[in-house]
Design an enzyme around this catalytic site. Structure first.
Site, PDB file in Angstrom:
ATOM      1  CG  HIS A 205      36.453  73.704  30.006  1.00  0.00           C
ATOM      2  ND1 HIS A 205      36.819  75.024  29.984  1.00  0.00           N
ATOM      3  CD2 HIS A 205      37.421  73.033  29.350  1.00  0.00           C
ATOM      4  CE1 HIS A 205      37.964  75.134  29.338  1.00  0.00           C
ATOM      5  NE2 HIS A 205      38.349  73.950  28.943  1.00  0.00           N
TER       6      HIS A 205
HETATM    7  C1  UD1 Z   1      39.263  70.027  25.402  1.00  0.00           C
HETATM    8  C2  UD1 Z   1      40.744  70.360  25.539  1.00  0.00           C
HETATM    9  C3  UD1 Z   1      40.922  71.583  26.412  1.00  0.00           C
HETATM   10  C4  UD1 Z   1      40.085  72.740  25.914  1.00  0.00           C
HETATM   11  C5  UD1 Z   1      38.650  72.282  25.790  1.00  0.00           C
HETATM   12  C6  UD1 Z   1      37.755  73.368  25.266  1.00  0.00           C
HETATM   13  C7  UD1 Z   1      42.284  68.432  25.533  1.00  0.00           C
HETATM   14  C8  UD1 Z   1      43.220  67.665  26.366  1.00  0.00           C
HETATM   15  N1  UD1 Z   1      41.473  69.271  26.184  1.00  0.00           N
HETATM   16  O1  UD1 Z   1      38.774  69.666  26.678  1.00  0.00           O
HETATM   17  O2  UD1 Z   1      42.284  71.959  26.387  1.00  0.00           O
HETATM   18  O3  UD1 Z   1      40.193  73.821  26.806  1.00  0.00           O
HETATM   19  O4  UD1 Z   1      38.601  71.167  24.896  1.00  0.00           O
HETATM   20  O5  UD1 Z   1      36.449  72.932  25.180  1.00  0.00           O
HETATM   21  O6  UD1 Z   1      42.301  68.322  24.330  1.00  0.00           O
HETATM   22  N2  UD1 Z   1      31.749  66.553  24.604  1.00  0.00           N
HETATM   23  C9  UD1 Z   1      30.503  66.596  24.048  1.00  0.00           C
HETATM   24  N3  UD1 Z   1      30.373  67.237  22.847  1.00  0.00           N
HETATM   25  C10 UD1 Z   1      31.414  67.832  22.201  1.00  0.00           C
HETATM   26  C11 UD1 Z   1      32.679  67.793  22.806  1.00  0.00           C
HETATM   27  C12 UD1 Z   1      32.844  67.144  24.012  1.00  0.00           C
HETATM   28  O7  UD1 Z   1      29.542  66.080  24.588  1.00  0.00           O
HETATM   29  O8  UD1 Z   1      31.235  68.378  21.107  1.00  0.00           O
HETATM   30  C13 UD1 Z   1      31.954  65.823  25.859  1.00  0.00           C
HETATM   31  C14 UD1 Z   1      32.896  64.639  25.608  1.00  0.00           C
HETATM   32  O9  UD1 Z   1      32.214  63.530  25.137  1.00  0.00           O
HETATM   33  C15 UD1 Z   1      33.494  64.443  26.971  1.00  0.00           C
HETATM   34  C16 UD1 Z   1      33.565  65.865  27.506  1.00  0.00           C
HETATM   35  O10 UD1 Z   1      32.631  66.646  26.774  1.00  0.00           O
HETATM   36  O11 UD1 Z   1      32.641  63.702  27.797  1.00  0.00           O
HETATM   37  C17 UD1 Z   1      34.961  66.420  27.407  1.00  0.00           C
HETATM   38  O12 UD1 Z   1      35.405  66.491  26.067  1.00  0.00           O
HETATM   39  P1  UD1 Z   1      36.963  66.316  25.666  1.00  0.00           P
HETATM   40  O13 UD1 Z   1      37.080  66.556  24.219  1.00  0.00           O
HETATM   41  O14 UD1 Z   1      37.510  65.065  26.227  1.00  0.00           O
HETATM   42  O15 UD1 Z   1      37.743  67.451  26.435  1.00  0.00           O
HETATM   43  P2  UD1 Z   1      37.357  68.942  26.859  1.00  0.00           P
HETATM   44  O16 UD1 Z   1      37.045  68.920  28.307  1.00  0.00           O
HETATM   45  O17 UD1 Z   1      36.345  69.549  25.930  1.00  0.00           O
END
Ligand code: UD1
Length: 371
Positions: A205
């Site tokens: 991820h």
């Molecule tokens: C975040 C953390 C990372 C951790 C990871 C575990 C930061 C900088 N990064 O990254 O260190 O390893 O979490 O998962 O804080 N999304 C959904 N549903 C959710 C959560 C996220 O659809 O419940 C989507 C978001 O809208 C976005 C993408 O997934 O498009 C990434 O989510 P984001 O929270 O920005 O960061 P992660 O990649 O999850």
């Protein structure tokens, strides 16, 4: 002493659960939890509160997704309001996600003693958002709790005085120790149709690996190579699934024979999947530690790690070269019996949260406290 612990994203939940339990059990401590809402899907958040036996968060900021600047700025504004209403004696942040740095900036500025659990880890790669979060958080917090020896060295190099640092072990391993037996009874292997030690578990991820088409194509190739040897079980993170869709590669992924694509799994299900895997391929931070504890071979799809003990003492192999052909050679070597046995690092014994509770109570009751 009232402690407010912050969670925002999936890897925070299994760290705060044992801390909340230890604080509630301590005669001098009281515990509340604040969720920033960075992770909001039921499968990325609610299921963990249920499985880890945590109460619903006492405060929920409902931030949701968005750019890192958007997330942090909104967390900061809303968190300031909460702190103005209810002033905890201590704010506790864990790990390296956006909530960690955003909340510590607010509470430190408001003069509230703020402590960081899982401090001192450094990958040396500032292109990772988490590395910047770690450096800033450690620079401003009042007390730092460290999981492995490298953390002590890194903090000393950065000029942090010894009395601000405690080497206590790993709270995420506390959760693993606490829930391993319960996870063993979960029917996920039967439901998925895989047998113990006969599958490769995969997670991926990191923006560096999954935000560009070339990286996604490398992942496809690695899965094709892996699936020749064993079934591949891949619970896919929303970021990764969205990107496979965006680049029109999701059907190529689904079409790989021997690949079982799953939704994000709950804590107990994923723990059982890890415990029974022949090999894990990942770019996660926490999974490098969990596999070291479980003594399951782990190939980390990154050229650096902020958790070097997992390579030095544990079962982790770092892929300095992310080329699929190089990954294939390493994977075949591990599957043909050349994995490391590994040993469990010092203090990864299921009691880190209790040590933190005792230390906080002591610091708070000491008149010349560094808190
Ligand atoms: C975040 C953390 C990372 C951790 C990871 C575990 C930061 C900088 N990064 O990254 O260190 O390893 O979490 O998962 O804080 N999304 C959904 N549903 C959710 C959560 C996220 O659809 O419940 C989507 C978001 O809208 C976005 C993408 O997934 O498009 C990434 O989510 P984001 O929270 O920005 O960061 P992660 O990649 O999850």
């Amino acid at each position: 002493m009232n402690i407010l612990s912050i969670v925002g994203a999936r890897p925070n939940f299994m760290k705060v659960a044992p801390l909340h339990r230890a604080f509630e059990a301590h005669p001098q401590l009281q515990s509340k939890i604040l969720h920033t809402g960075q992770h909001y899907d039921a499968k990325m958040s609610d299921i963990f509160f249920n499985q880890l036996g945590m109460p619903q968060p006492h405060y929920h900021l409902g931030i949701g997704g968005g750019s890192h600047t958007y997330q942090k700025a909104n967390v900061m504004l809303k968190f300031e309001e909460i702190l103005n209403e209810s002033r905890p004696d201590v704010v506790l942040v864990v790990g390296d996600v956006n909530a960690t740095v955003a909340c510590s900036l607010v509470s430190v500025k408001m003069g509230i003693p703020t402590v960081h659990v899982e401090a001192g880890l450094r990958s040396g790669d500032r292109s990772m958002p988490e590395e910047v979060n770690r450096i800033v958080t450690d620079a401003i917090c009042n007390h730092l709790f460290v999981t492995e020896h490298s953390g002590l060295i890194n903090l000393a190099k950065e000029g942090v005085p010894d009395e601000k640092v405690s080497f206590v072990g790993n709270v995420m391993i506390d959760s693993l120790v606490h829930f391993r037996e319960q996870a063993a009874a979960d029917p996920i292997l039967e439901q998925t149709g895989v047998s113990p030690k006969s599958y490769i578990l995969m997670t991926m991820h990191r923006p560096h690996n999954v935000d560009q088409e070339a990286g996604l194509r490398d992942i496809l190739q690695v899965i094709r190579y892996a699936a020749v040897h064993q079934q591949v079980v891949f619970p896919i993170h929303p970021r990764t699934a969205n990107n496979f869709q965006r680049f029109g590669l999701f059907e190529d992924l689904q079409a790989i024979p021997g690949l079982l694509l799953l939704e994000p799994q709950g804590y107990l299900q994923f723990l059982k999947l890890m415990d029974n895997a022949a090999l894990i391929i990942t770019d996660s931070g926490g999974i490098q530690e969990e596999t070291t504890y479980l003594q399951v071979p782990c190939m980390t799809f990154r050229d650096t790690t902020e958790r070097p003990v997992t390579v030095e003492l544990g079962t982790n192999f770092l892929m300095a070269d992310l080329n699929p052909e190089t990954v294939k050679i390493q994977m075949e070597s591990i599957l043909s019996g050349h994995a490391k046995q590994g040993v469990i690092p010092p203090f990864w014994d299921g009691r880190a949260a209790e040590r933190i509770a005792d230390k906080l109570a002591l610091l708070y009751s000491t008149s010349n406290s560094t808190l």
